[in-house]
Design a protein around this motif. Structure first.
Motif, PDB file in Angstrom:
ATOM      1  N   ASN A  16      36.707   5.349 -56.738  1.00  0.00           N
ATOM      2  CA  ASN A  16      35.523   7.349 -55.753  1.00  0.00           C
ATOM      3  C   ASN A  16      34.686   6.505 -55.015  1.00  0.00           C
ATOM      4  OD1 ASN A  16      33.167   8.222 -56.274  1.00  0.00           O
ATOM      5  ND2 ASN A  16      32.881   8.057 -58.383  1.00  0.00           N
ATOM      6  N   PRO A  17      35.276   7.593 -53.872  1.00  0.00           N
ATOM      7  CA  PRO A  17      34.865   7.351 -52.280  1.00  0.00           C
ATOM      8  C   PRO A  17      33.611   7.661 -52.221  1.00  0.00           C
ATOM      9  CG  PRO A  17      37.043   8.889 -52.867  1.00  0.00           C
ATOM     10  CD  PRO A  17      36.725   9.023 -54.055  1.00  0.00           C
ATOM     11  N   ARG A  18      32.792   7.560 -53.244  1.00  0.00           N
ATOM     12  CA  ARG A  18      31.212   8.113 -52.979  1.00  0.00           C
ATOM     13  C   ARG A  18      30.640   6.564 -52.924  1.00  0.00           C
ATOM     14  NH1 ARG A  18      28.843  13.086 -54.486  1.00  0.00           N
ATOM     15  NH2 ARG A  18      27.190  12.050 -55.900  1.00  0.00           N
ATOM     16  N   PHE A  19      31.399   6.556 -53.321  1.00  0.00           N
ATOM     17  CA  PHE A  19      30.705   4.663 -53.134  1.00  0.00           C
ATOM     18  C   PHE A  19      30.274   3.935 -52.077  1.00  0.00           C
ATOM     19  CE2 PHE A  19      31.074  -0.150 -53.687  1.00  0.00           C
ATOM     20  CZ  PHE A  19      29.973  -0.817 -54.795  1.00  0.00           C
ATOM     21  N   GLY A  56      27.137  -5.512 -59.760  1.00  0.00           N
ATOM     22  CA  GLY A  56      26.638  -4.540 -60.967  1.00  0.00           C
ATOM     23  C   GLY A  56      26.892  -3.435 -60.429  1.00  0.00           C
ATOM     24  N   SER A  57      26.783  -2.806 -59.199  1.00  0.00           N
ATOM     25  CA  SER A  57      26.988  -0.931 -58.911  1.00  0.00           C
ATOM     26  C   SER A  57      28.151  -0.508 -58.713  1.00  0.00           C
ATOM     27  CB  SER A  57      26.344  -0.853 -57.665  1.00  0.00           C
ATOM     28  OG  SER A  57      25.352  -0.738 -57.335  1.00  0.00           O
ATOM     29  N   ALA A  58      29.387  -1.248 -58.490  1.00  0.00           N
ATOM     30  CA  ALA A  58      30.048  -1.000 -58.626  1.00  0.00           C
ATOM     31  C   ALA A  58      30.985  -1.070 -59.744  1.00  0.00           C
ATOM     32  CB  ALA A  58      31.542  -2.207 -57.924  1.00  0.00           C
ATOM     33  N   VAL A  95      34.047  -6.812 -49.318  1.00  0.00           N
ATOM     34  CA  VAL A  95      35.178  -6.166 -49.140  1.00  0.00           C
ATOM     35  C   VAL A  95      36.527  -5.852 -50.151  1.00  0.00           C
ATOM     36  CG1 VAL A  95      36.459  -5.950 -47.596  1.00  0.00           C
ATOM     37  CG2 VAL A  95      34.631  -7.428 -46.138  1.00  0.00           C
ATOM     38  N   LEU A  96      37.007  -6.997 -50.813  1.00  0.00           N
ATOM     39  CA  LEU A  96      38.189  -6.267 -51.585  1.00  0.00           C
ATOM     40  C   LEU A  96      37.229  -5.331 -52.960  1.00  0.00           C
ATOM     41  CD1 LEU A  96      41.118  -7.873 -52.037  1.00  0.00           C
ATOM     42  CD2 LEU A  96      39.674  -8.817 -53.402  1.00  0.00           C
ATOM     43  N   LEU A  97      36.092  -6.001 -52.885  1.00  0.00           N
ATOM     44  CA  LEU A  97      35.375  -5.385 -53.814  1.00  0.00           C
ATOM     45  C   LEU A  97      35.547  -3.444 -53.563  1.00  0.00           C
ATOM     46  CD1 LEU A  97      33.941  -5.471 -56.804  1.00  0.00           C
ATOM     47  CD2 LEU A  97      31.766  -5.728 -55.513  1.00  0.00           C
ATOM     48  N   VAL A  98      34.487  -3.440 -52.798  1.00  0.00           N
ATOM     49  CA  VAL A  98      33.906  -2.165 -51.973  1.00  0.00           C
ATOM     50  C   VAL A  98      35.595  -1.006 -51.503  1.00  0.00           C
ATOM     51  CG1 VAL A  98      32.884  -1.658 -49.939  1.00  0.00           C
ATOM     52  CG2 VAL A  98      31.954  -3.041 -50.575  1.00  0.00           C
ATOM     53  N   ALA A  99      36.770  -2.547 -51.244  1.00  0.00           N
ATOM     54  CA  ALA A  99      38.045  -1.746 -50.953  1.00  0.00           C
ATOM     55  C   ALA A  99      38.254  -0.657 -52.316  1.00  0.00           C
ATOM     56  CB  ALA A  99      38.523  -2.768 -50.819  1.00  0.00           C
ATOM     57  N   VAL A 100      38.247  -2.153 -53.499  1.00  0.00           N
ATOM     58  CA  VAL A 100      38.872  -1.648 -54.358  1.00  0.00           C
ATOM     59  C   VAL A 100      37.919  -0.037 -55.353  1.00  0.00           C
ATOM     60  CG1 VAL A 100      39.380  -2.132 -57.376  1.00  0.00           C
ATOM     61  CG2 VAL A 100      40.137  -3.454 -55.016  1.00  0.00           C
ATOM     62  N   THR A 101      37.020  -0.254 -55.119  1.00  0.00           N
ATOM     63  CA  THR A 101      35.925   0.735 -55.848  1.00  0.00           C
ATOM     64  C   THR A 101      36.195   1.715 -55.017  1.00  0.00           C
ATOM     65  OG1 THR A 101      34.281  -1.234 -56.359  1.00  0.00           O
ATOM     66  CG2 THR A 101      34.006   0.779 -56.440  1.00  0.00           C
ATOM     67  N   THR A 102      36.196   1.956 -53.485  1.00  0.00           N
ATOM     68  CA  THR A 102      35.744   2.786 -52.741  1.00  0.00           C
ATOM     69  C   THR A 102      37.255   3.396 -52.750  1.00  0.00           C
ATOM     70  OG1 THR A 102      34.429   1.401 -51.305  1.00  0.00           O
ATOM     71  CG2 THR A 102      35.458   3.999 -50.507  1.00  0.00           C
ATOM     72  N   ILE A 103      38.831   3.217 -53.255  1.00  0.00           N
ATOM     73  CA  ILE A 103      39.744   3.919 -53.499  1.00  0.00           C
ATOM     74  C   ILE A 103      39.948   4.522 -55.043  1.00  0.00           C
ATOM     75  CG2 ILE A 103      42.149   3.384 -53.903  1.00  0.00           C
ATOM     76  CD1 ILE A 103      42.300   1.223 -52.301  1.00  0.00           C
ATOM     77  N   GLU A 107      20.768   3.173 -64.294  1.00  0.00           N
ATOM     78  CA  GLU A 107      22.075   4.312 -64.668  1.00  0.00           C
ATOM     79  C   GLU A 107      22.456   5.175 -63.832  1.00  0.00           C
ATOM     80  OE1 GLU A 107      24.755   3.318 -66.678  1.00  0.00           O
ATOM     81  OE2 GLU A 107      24.216   1.370 -66.191  1.00  0.00           O
ATOM     82  N   ALA A 108      20.563   6.259 -63.640  1.00  0.00           N
ATOM     83  CA  ALA A 108      20.787   7.373 -63.650  1.00  0.00           C
ATOM     84  C   ALA A 108      22.091   7.857 -62.106  1.00  0.00           C
ATOM     85  CB  ALA A 108      19.350   7.652 -63.029  1.00  0.00           C
ATOM     86  N   GLN A 109      21.205   6.442 -61.166  1.00  0.00           N
ATOM     87  CA  GLN A 109      21.807   6.239 -59.871  1.00  0.00           C
ATOM     88  C   GLN A 109      23.489   5.846 -59.624  1.00  0.00           C
ATOM     89  OE1 GLN A 109      19.958   2.931 -57.890  1.00  0.00           O
ATOM     90  NE2 GLN A 109      21.515   1.726 -56.989  1.00  0.00           N
ATOM     91  N   GLY A 110      23.916   5.700 -60.795  1.00  0.00           N
ATOM     92  CA  GLY A 110      25.342   5.085 -61.284  1.00  0.00           C
ATOM     93  C   GLY A 110      26.181   6.270 -61.401  1.00  0.00           C
ATOM     94  N   LEU A 111      25.120   7.354 -62.370  1.00  0.00           N
ATOM     95  CA  LEU A 111      25.785   8.808 -63.270  1.00  0.00           C
ATOM     96  C   LEU A 111      25.976  10.027 -61.642  1.00  0.00           C
ATOM     97  CD1 LEU A 111      23.114   9.538 -65.711  1.00  0.00           C
ATOM     98  CD2 LEU A 111      25.820   9.160 -65.705  1.00  0.00           C
ATOM     99  N   LEU A 112      25.177   9.771 -60.530  1.00  0.00           N
ATOM    100  CA  LEU A 112      24.660  10.288 -59.835  1.00  0.00           C
ATOM    101  C   LEU A 112      25.783  10.502 -58.558  1.00  0.00           C
ATOM    102  CD1 LEU A 112      21.212  11.567 -59.251  1.00  0.00           C
ATOM    103  CD2 LEU A 112      23.039  13.088 -60.079  1.00  0.00           C
ATOM    104  N   GLN A 113      26.793   9.042 -58.547  1.00  0.00           N
ATOM    105  CA  GLN A 113      27.600   8.820 -57.552  1.00  0.00           C
ATOM    106  C   GLN A 113      28.813   8.890 -58.279  1.00  0.00           C
ATOM    107  OE1 GLN A 113      27.150   4.279 -57.042  1.00  0.00           O
ATOM    108  NE2 GLN A 113      25.106   4.179 -56.207  1.00  0.00           N
ATOM    109  N   SER A 114      28.980   8.927 -59.288  1.00  0.00           N
ATOM    110  CA  SER A 114      30.102   8.977 -60.079  1.00  0.00           C
ATOM    111  C   SER A 114      30.689   9.978 -60.783  1.00  0.00           C
ATOM    112  CB  SER A 114      30.444   7.773 -61.636  1.00  0.00           C
ATOM    113  OG  SER A 114      29.899   6.678 -61.387  1.00  0.00           O
ATOM    114  N   TYR A 115      29.765  11.356 -60.446  1.00  0.00           N
ATOM    115  CA  TYR A 115      29.747  12.849 -60.802  1.00  0.00           C
ATOM    116  C   TYR A 115      29.319  13.221 -59.997  1.00  0.00           C
ATOM    117  CZ  TYR A 115      31.146  10.448 -65.265  1.00  0.00           C
ATOM    118  OH  TYR A 115      31.680   9.633 -66.461  1.00  0.00           O
ATOM    119  N   PRO A 116      29.692  13.583 -58.775  1.00  0.00           N
ATOM    120  CA  PRO A 116      29.032  14.688 -57.370  1.00  0.00           C
ATOM    121  C   PRO A 116      28.583  16.039 -57.791  1.00  0.00           C
ATOM    122  CG  PRO A 116      31.924  14.142 -57.332  1.00  0.00           C
ATOM    123  CD  PRO A 116      31.638  13.164 -58.586  1.00  0.00           C
ATOM    124  N   ASN A 117      29.803  16.201 -59.449  1.00  0.00           N
ATOM    125  CA  ASN A 117      29.415  17.932 -59.984  1.00  0.00           C
ATOM    126  C   ASN A 117      28.031  17.993 -60.995  1.00  0.00           C
ATOM    127  OD1 ASN A 117      30.743  18.632 -57.857  1.00  0.00           O
ATOM    128  ND2 ASN A 117      32.593  18.470 -59.704  1.00  0.00           N
TER     129      ASN A 117
END
Ligand SMILES: Nc1ncnc2c1ncn2[C@@H]1O[C@H](COP(=O)(O)OP(=O)(O)OP(=O)(O)O)[C@@H](O)[C@H]1O
Ligand SMILES: Nc1ncnc2c1ncn2[C@@H]1O[C@H](COP(=O)(O)OP(=O)(O)OP(=O)(O)O)[C@@H](O)[C@H]1O
Ligand SMILES: [Mg+2]
Ligand SMILES: [Mg+2]
Lengths: 335, 325, 338, 501
Positions: C40-43, C291-293, C30-38, A208-218
């Motif tokens: 939130n690019p930080r994915f 899970g991550s996406a 690929v689809l999953l990563v693409a959608v997620t990246t669109i 979850e910590a990992q996910g927070l940092l990815q989702s909120y860069p600031n």
């Protein structure tokens, strides 16, 4: 027709189990009291410290100490243990409820069988326990968490909360206070972007910590009001590229956090002394079992080295204010 | 299979059924004699309540396993039923509507399993691992991580209460009624005959005019329905509807059924043995806990019992054979 | 006897379909990563990818071992418990004790080998179905860990820095754990595909009676498959310890179902004889990425499990459809004397 | 011929399965450069001998010598290592592996680092198929191969082993004439290279065409071993059966009644197409054809256990729904399937449960079964068929093959059918029982039951049938009256060519 929730909205009818007896402040503490601890789950370092304090206290008052509990933090397995404790005719059950309601029927059965029930750490419904040891006042903790977050964020920026489970009684009440605090003008520049839940599971909190940092860069600060969460978040940040950019604070155990305080990931965090909770619970239970108190508001009792305590509203006993830990003082604590 | 082998197999099944019942009785006697307060009527009540979900779910599971399939999704169905119960209760629906709805939901969940297994012909192990995750996930979607309490005392008290002034728990009625129903169906009706035939040889059953697909489908529905009921009773017992209720129960149920002498390959088994298996596991758990033996010892005991229940007859047979030659 | 002209053996269409099966997972990924990246690019940032790969590494190692067992028409439900036992053993060994990484890896795998051998021997020589044996040892191994750990927890600060570094350090940007998982995958994959031993495992799963008649040492191979699965579960325990740094007796609880899910999603048939470890590893990658996406997509985390369940059903359903189509195609393509 | 010491000597071997003595004190020798036939009725013990040579079964007593040295053949691997290659009666392929891998399993050609050289493996398979003159794609999986192709792959497997002893258990049962010719060409070249061949077949023309010597078995015992040059087919048959065949088929003459079963344009792709015929009450109609011609599939489709693509089935003028054995049973149809182990019986259930399985609903009272009525009914029917068993609660798998077959018959006769379909009713049962079964069929026909019999045994077909329908490759190609039906005419229709007998 039929029975709906609104029909029973009044909640469980309060059990008047302890009524009828009167407190005798001068009654001597009984010896040989059987005091059993039932934490949320067994292998949790925080609860280990808590019940460790309990053990010390039980020995001081020459009681019989017992520790039981499930390996998973589920309410149903706690119920089986409560039933067992009833069978074994304990005098006091000190329990941290995994679910405030699920344990209720059993706890009430225990009280009917003459067992005093003291909750700690996480309260059960008020109607089914005799007293609750609160680590600190809810208000105090909430305020202190916001204060630390504000300092670390430099007064402005995005913050996130990494809590335990979404229905954890403590965490939720603290978060509620935090939200009120954050709404105040002096904190208007702090923005709470998300409350994540790590379920008090190390791995889940880590992810979850990992996910927070990815989702909120600031993101500037992660506030984790649970020892599992703060340790997991610190471990993740200390080994990632976010180290130094994102601050972690919250409630943590000094031993678990020492490493991250030393390596600079964590500047400050807070906690009460968990051993004192277990310690206090033993004295409260013993006092009740000996008839010194009944759990009514305003009654007073002595709790060994901690001194005298007064029972507050709803049978709540507040341990005291939390301590803040920093690199400067952390080496003075060992728990 | 040689003639000799099959003869001893029949004997083995009969023996195991007798053996497991004997072992269970023995454990009960020893526990009552040596463990303080094991034999009390109050403890009997706790024991029955603790057994309740496993005992219920094990009944249809026995039939499912005898047909050669498996249903690992039962605990998740239980959880989803509990979660939906909480959700509807929060939405101010009358409990008298909620309970039938939850049972219906269970049946639907079972039907979904049945559909995948019988109509699409997918392996039940894989299907029900899938629905295990799916149903549990849906339970969390419905109720999140919160708990719903405050169920009407009339109902919760009934579940935890006893019959009149006797020490017999109310829920024991539910267990006994369902056990009799499933026992009679399995051992004394054409459906039961079909269950054994399908499990022993699906093809031969088809050639005898039976419909294995349909039979399995309805067994899955029954399994789901009972899981739904178990979900309702669980919720009322703890007065707490949660998405994670019953998590992990599937393994305990399968363990109890196998311990009861049901063959994982289908075609063999008897309900009395299964009930003995359930009671044995529950009584051991209860007695060990009362003697302050830790949970972990119990895990080991469960696992060892499970393996031994299949291993012992195998070993006995090979020893017998060696002696004969 | 007349000489017959045979057309040069061509690649069978089934091979192509099998490839397509794994291709399907890759496409989904690929689809999953693409959608997620669109959204939130930080994915697809370095850190995020590293995190996903680290998460996959442990599951993939387990899935590879599981695939080996499943290919022989068995199953190993004890992997989560073996992981826990191995992680705790390693943690205890390392507690305030600075050992180099290699012996630690071997120790973990060794714990797994013992557990796997127990499973294998019971299945083979005790004649007990794998499901029963490993369901039993799931309890037993976990119980042993609890006995031993007794509620204690090994924290990151008790583990040597070198070991924790191993959990996070990278070689040209790729974490060691991931490299190790890839190594395991490649070695197992090559053995299964290109060595007699590997092919015999497939043969056993495809038809146990025929395998016996073909003179395959079914007993030894069965035990071997369980030992491999155990060893990899043990190895995964070490990886677990290195990555999470906190070990208690509950480590890896409930993993067995994830692992079986990864294997099934990866196209390994539960009745043995077909599927590849590559597929299993891809299944692990897909599950981890989902899970991550979901976390990044801000989809309620509660949906995650439901989606995984739906995916398993989809995967085995699609697999079945492909199998039916292929079977129909093959039937029409019988040989004829030329 | 037969110079020097035998390559393989079988000396007084015996093997029992429980109460069944499958092989008793059988001895014979195989010589290099010679093809040796093994003949005997179904169940005479031929396959059991093969399995002992293959290391699958261990003899209870007796020895097997290779080149004069006693061989310990404990496992199939031992037999393989000793140079014995076996083609089993039932194909033993790995459905998920490719044909090339199936052939090479255990001795795949190796390349660098001991990895399997796939290209070489495929090449080898292709070469073997060229030698056999068939075109099977070595890269396709074995799943979905027809029975004939499966048998060809088995043959290729045995060829690839370069064995000193090649044992073939009915390798030609599923092959057509051309394929058999190819196989024989290969077998002769193997023999000429010095290998010892053992060949099992029920077709005497094949035996005389390929073999030099024959061993005849009856009821698990060795009857005699002779040079084929010195024995006629008639003599062989007499030795095999132990008496003259005439008495075996006690067919009573009946005047056929109304049409009981009517099949019109029944098709199921790709197994059979446009099958139409009638069976009248009191008539016995045989469905003949080579193995794999689709007969079983037709009757299974009539009964409803298999689906059908198109066509109609009528019982006494009333149409049957497809895929509903239940309805077929209600309409008075019974099917005694060909494979009693897989289809006819639930081997793990007791005799009584098997006998009453299709009728459990009608035997129940208010939906409940207490066992008593089942037991009475089972006893009545098993006694009528003079079945031998210990107790009714014994598992049916403990019975001998013939008695198992009787249980299947009892199970279906108890449903009181008006149309009785029997598929290979006498497969694997001894001569005495065989005659009993035939008498029973006759009697039923005389009582007005319409009997449709699928059989691969020509004498049975000719002896029992009022009419013979012949199928070839899924089509009905001939309808022969009792007077027209001879071995030649049936074989001609079944193979589409002049029979060489
Ligand atoms: N595994 C077994 N278990 C029990 N009985 C068996 C087994 N294998 C064979 N038999 C019995 O042994 C006897 C001989 O069988 P076998 O297969 O050797 O006959 P066969 O001569 O090959 O007949 P066919 O011409 O039908 O192939 C039969 O009665 C058969 O039922
Ligand atoms: N397992 C199988 N796989 C592929 N094709 C099969 C299989 N079994 C049967 N077939 C095919 O189905 C067709 C009909 O077979 P069927 O068994 O109905 O023949 P049959 O005339 O009844 O022969 P038998 O005497 O063996 O019963 C044949 O073309 C055969 O090759
Ligand atoms: Mg044979
Ligand atoms: Mg046939």
């Amino acid at each position: 027709g039929g029975t709906t929730k609104s029909d029973t909205a009044a909640g469980n009818t309060p059990e008047t189990v302890s009524a009828g007896t009167k407190a005798d402040p001068n009654a001597p503490l009984k010896e040989g009291l059987k005091i059993a601890y039932l934490p949320k789950q067994l292998n949790n370092p925080y609860t280990d410290v808590e019940v460790g304090g309990g053990k010390v206290a039980v020995e001081e008052i020459k009681g019989e100490y017992k520790l039981v509990g499930p390996n998973d933090a589920s309410a149903s397995s706690q119920v089986s243990y409560i039933n067992t404790l009833i069978q074994q005719q304990q005098d006091v059950i000190v329990v941290a409820a995994n679910d405030p309601n699920a344990v209720c029927p059993s706890l009430n059965q225990a009280r009917k069988a003459g067992i005093k029930v003291v909750t700690f750490d996480s309260d059960a419904a008020k109607t089914c326990r005799d007293a609750f040891i609160n680590q600190a006042s809810t208000q105090g903790i909430g305020e202190s968490l916001v204060k630390m977050a504000s300092e670390l964020a430099g007064g402005a920026g995005e913050i996130a909360i990494l809590s335990a489970t979404p229905n954890a009684t403590n965490q939720n009440s603290w978060i509620k206070v935090m939200q009120t605090e954050l709404a105040k003008p002096e904190n208007s520049k702090l923005k709470l972007v998300k409350i994540a839940y790590g379920n008090d599971d190390d791995q889940k909190s880590f992810t979850e910590a990992q996910g927070l940092l990815q989702s909120y860069p600031n993101l500037k600060v992660i506030v984790s009001p649970t020892t599992v969460g703060i340790a997991a978040a610190s471990r993740y940040v200390s080994a990632s590229s976010y180290k130094g950019k994102v601050a972690i604070t919250g409630l943590g155990l000094p031993n678990q956090m020492r490493q991250y305080v030393k390596d600079g990931t964590v500047k400050k965090f807070a906690l009460w002394n968990p051993a004192d909770i277990g310690y206090l619970a033993a004295y409260a239970g013993a006092a009740m079992s000996s008839g010194q108190i009944t759990g009514a508001e305003g009654e007073k009792f002595k709790a060994g080295k901690l001194g005298e305590y007064t029972i507050g509203a709803d049978g709540e006993i507040v341990l005291g204010p939390p301590t803040e830990f920093t690199a400067a003082n952390i080496d003075q604590f060992d728990f | 299979m040689s003639a000799e082998l099959t003869v001893t197999r029949t004997a083995r099944l009969a023996n195991w059924n007798v053996a497991i019942i004997a072992i269970t009785v023995l454990v009960l006697i020893v526990a009552a004699a040596t463990v303080d307060s094991f034999g009390t009527s109050r403890n009997f009540g706790f024991l029955v309540l603790d057994l309740l979900p496993i005992a219920l779910v094990a009944l249809p599971m026995t039939l499912v396993i005898v047909t050669g399939e498996i249903d690992l999704s039962v605990a998740s169905s239980l959880g989803l039923s509990s979660a939906v119960m909480g959700y509807l209760w929060n939405a101010n629906q009358p409990i008298e509507t909620i309970i039938p709805l939850c049972l219906l939901l269970g049946a639907v969940l079972g039907a979904v399993n049945g559909f995948f297994v019988t109509f699409l012909g997918l392996p039940s192990l894989a299907v029900t691992i899938g629905t295990l995750a799916l149903y549990r996930g849906l339970a969390f979607v419905v109720l999140g991580d919160s708990a719903v309490a405050d169920f009407p005392a009339l109902y919760t008290d009934w579940v935890t209460g006893t019959i009149g002034g006797t020490p017999i728990p109310n829920v024991l009625i539910v267990i006994v009624v369902l056990a009799v129903v499933f026992g009679v169906v399995l051992h004394a009706t054409p459906v039961g005959r079909a269950v054994f035939a399908v499990g022993a040889s699906e093809q031969a059953a088809r050639f005898a005019g039976l419909r294995p697909g349909r039979l399995k489908f309805w067994l899955y529905v029954a399994s789901g329905l009972v899981a739904g009921l178990a979900g309702v009773l669980w919720t009322l017992r703890y007065s707490s509807a949660r998405a994670d209720n019953g998590a992990g129960l599937e393994l305990a149920v399968v363990a109890a059924v196998l311990l009861g002498g049901v063959s994982i390959f289908g075609g063999r088994g008897a309900l009395p043995g299964v009930i003995a298996g359930v009671v044995l596991l529950g009584a051991l758990q209860n007695a060990l806990r009362l003697s302050d033996v830790s949970n972990e010892a119990l895990n080991v005991v469960t696992g060892v019992l499970l393996i031994v229940s299949v291993l012992a007859p195998n070993l006995a047979r090979s020893v017998l054979q060696r002696r004969r030659t | 006897m007349t000489a017959v002209d045979l057309p040069a053996p061509r690649r069978s269409s089934l091979d192509v379909v099998l490839r397509a099966r794994e291709l399907g997972i890759v496409l989904a990924l690929v689809l999953l990563v693409a959608v997620t990246t669109i959204s939130n690019p930080r994915f697809v940032s370095g850190q995020s990818i590293r995190d996903i790969l680290l998460g996959t590494a442990i599951l993939a190692v387990l899935a590879v071992g599981q695939a080996v067992v499943v290919i022989t028409r068995n199953i190993d439900l004890s992997v989560g418990s073996v992981l826990g036992l191995s992680a705790f053993t390693v943690g205890t060994l390392l507690q305030n004790n600075n050992l180099p990484v290699l012996p630690v890896l071997l120790a973990g795998a060794g714990v797994g080998v013992v557990c796997g051998a127990v499973n294998g021997v019971l299945v083979r020589y005790g004649n007990v179905p794998a499901l029963v044996v490993t369901l039993g040892t799931l309890y037993v191994f976990r119980g042993i860990t609890y006995f031993w750990a007794g509620g204690s927890q090994i924290n990151a600060d008790e583990l040597p820095a070198a070991f924790l570094d191993f959990g996070t350090a990278t070689l040209v940007g790729v974490p060691y754990l991931v490299l190790l998982a890839v190594l395991v995958l490649v070695v197992t994959g090559v053995v299964l595909r290109n060595y007699r031993m590997g092919r015999e495992l497939y043969a056993m799963g495809s038809s146990p009676q025929a395998a016996r008649l073909a003179g395959i040492a079914v007993g030894r191979r069965t035990v071997g498959a369980f030992v491999v699965s155990g060893a990899l579960a043990g190895l995964a325990g070490v990886l677990f310890a290195a990555r999470f740094g906190t070990i208690d007796a509950a480590a890896g609880t409930g993993y067995e179902l994830n692992v079986v899910a990864a294997v099934v999603v990866g196209g390994v048939a539960v009745f043995g004889g077909s599927g590849t470890v590559w597929g299993a590893a891809l299944g692990a990658l897909l599950l981890t990425t989902i899970g991550s996406a979901l976390a990044v997509l801000e989809i309620n985390q509660f949906w995650q499990q439901a989606i995984v369940g739906g995916l398993i059903l989809l995967a085995i359903g699609a697999d079945r459809l492909v199998a039916v189509r292929v079977a129909a195609g093959l039937k029409k393509r019988g040989s004829h004397v030329s | 011929m037969a110079a020097g010491t035998p390559v393989l000597r079988v000396r007084a071997v015996s093997k029992s399965f429980g109460a069944v003595a499958a092989v008793r004190e059988v001895s014979f020798d195989l010589y290099g450069g010679e093809a040796h036939a093994l003949v005997g009725e179904n169940g005479a013990g031929k396959s059991t001998i093969v399995k002992m040579l293959a290391g699958v079964h261990r003899p209870d007593s007796g020895t097997i010598e290779l080149n004069g040295v006693p061989a310990e053949l404990h496992t199939p691997a031992d037999a393989k290592a000793a140079g014995i290659a076996v083609i089993y009666q039932e194909p033993t392929l790995f459905p998920d592996l490719t044909v090339a891998e199936n052939i090479a399993m255990g001795r795949q050609p190796l390349g660098r680092f001991k990895t399997i050289d796939r290209a070489a493996m495929v090449r080898q398979a292709a070469q073997l198929f060229t030698r056999l003159g068939v075109s099977i794609d070595p890269n396709r999986p074995a799943r979905g191969l027809s029975i004939a192709d499966q048998q060809l792959v088995e043959i290729a497997k045995a060829l690839s082993a370069d064995a000193r002893v090649v044992v073939m258990d009915e390798p030609t049962a599923a092959l057509t004439g051309v394929e058999v010719e190819r196989l024989f060409a290969v077998a002769r070249s193997l023999r000429d290279d010095g290998a010892a061949l053992m060949f099992i077949s029920h077709r005497f023309e094949e035996i005389t065409a390929l073999c030099e010597r024959v061993t005849i078995m009856r009821d698990g015992r060795h009857v005699s071993t002779e040079l084929l040059a010195g024995i006629t087919v008639d003599e062989m048959v007499r030795k095999m059966v132990g008496r003259d065949l005439g008495a075996l088929f006690p067919k009573q003459d009946v005047t056929p009644g109304a049409v009981a079963l009517s099949v019109r344009d029944l098709s199921r792709d790709p197994v059979f197409k446009d099958v139409s015929f009638d069976v009248r009450a009191g008539e016995i109609v045989a469905l003949a054809g080579l193995i794999g011609s689709g007969r079983s599939e037709v009757v299974q489709s009539i009964f409803g256990v298999d689906p059908r693509d198109s066509g109609t089935v009528e019982i006494a003028g009333k149409a049957l729904r497809p895929s509903s054995p239940k309805q077929a049973m209600a309409a008075g149809v019974a099917l005694v399937p060909e494979d009693r182990r897989q289809q006819g019986l639930v081997m793990e259930l007791s005799i009584e449960r098997n006998v009453t399985l299709p009728r459990s609903r009608s035997l129940s009272r208010l939906g409940f079964l207490t066992g008593g009525r089942e037991r009475r009914s089972a006893r009545e029917w098993t006694e009528r068929l003079t079945t031998k068993y210990g107790r009714l609660s014994d598992e049916v798998g403990t019975l001998s093959g013939g008695n198992q077959q009787k249980v299947v018959l009892a199970k279906w006769l108890a449903t009181k059918p008006t149309v009785l379909i029997v598929d290979e009713p006498t497969r694997g049962i001894d001569v005495g029982t065989k005659a009993e079964v035939h008498r029973l069929m006759s009697r039923l026909a005389a009582e007005g039951v319409a009997v449709l019999m699928v059989s691969s045994e020509l004498p049975e077909v000719l002896g029992m049938a009022d009419r013979v329908l012949v199928m070839r490759e899924g089509r009905l190609v001939a309808e022969l009256d009792r007077s027209e039906a001879t071995e030649e005419s049936v074989m001609f229709a079944a193979t589409g060519q002049e029979a060489s007998l």
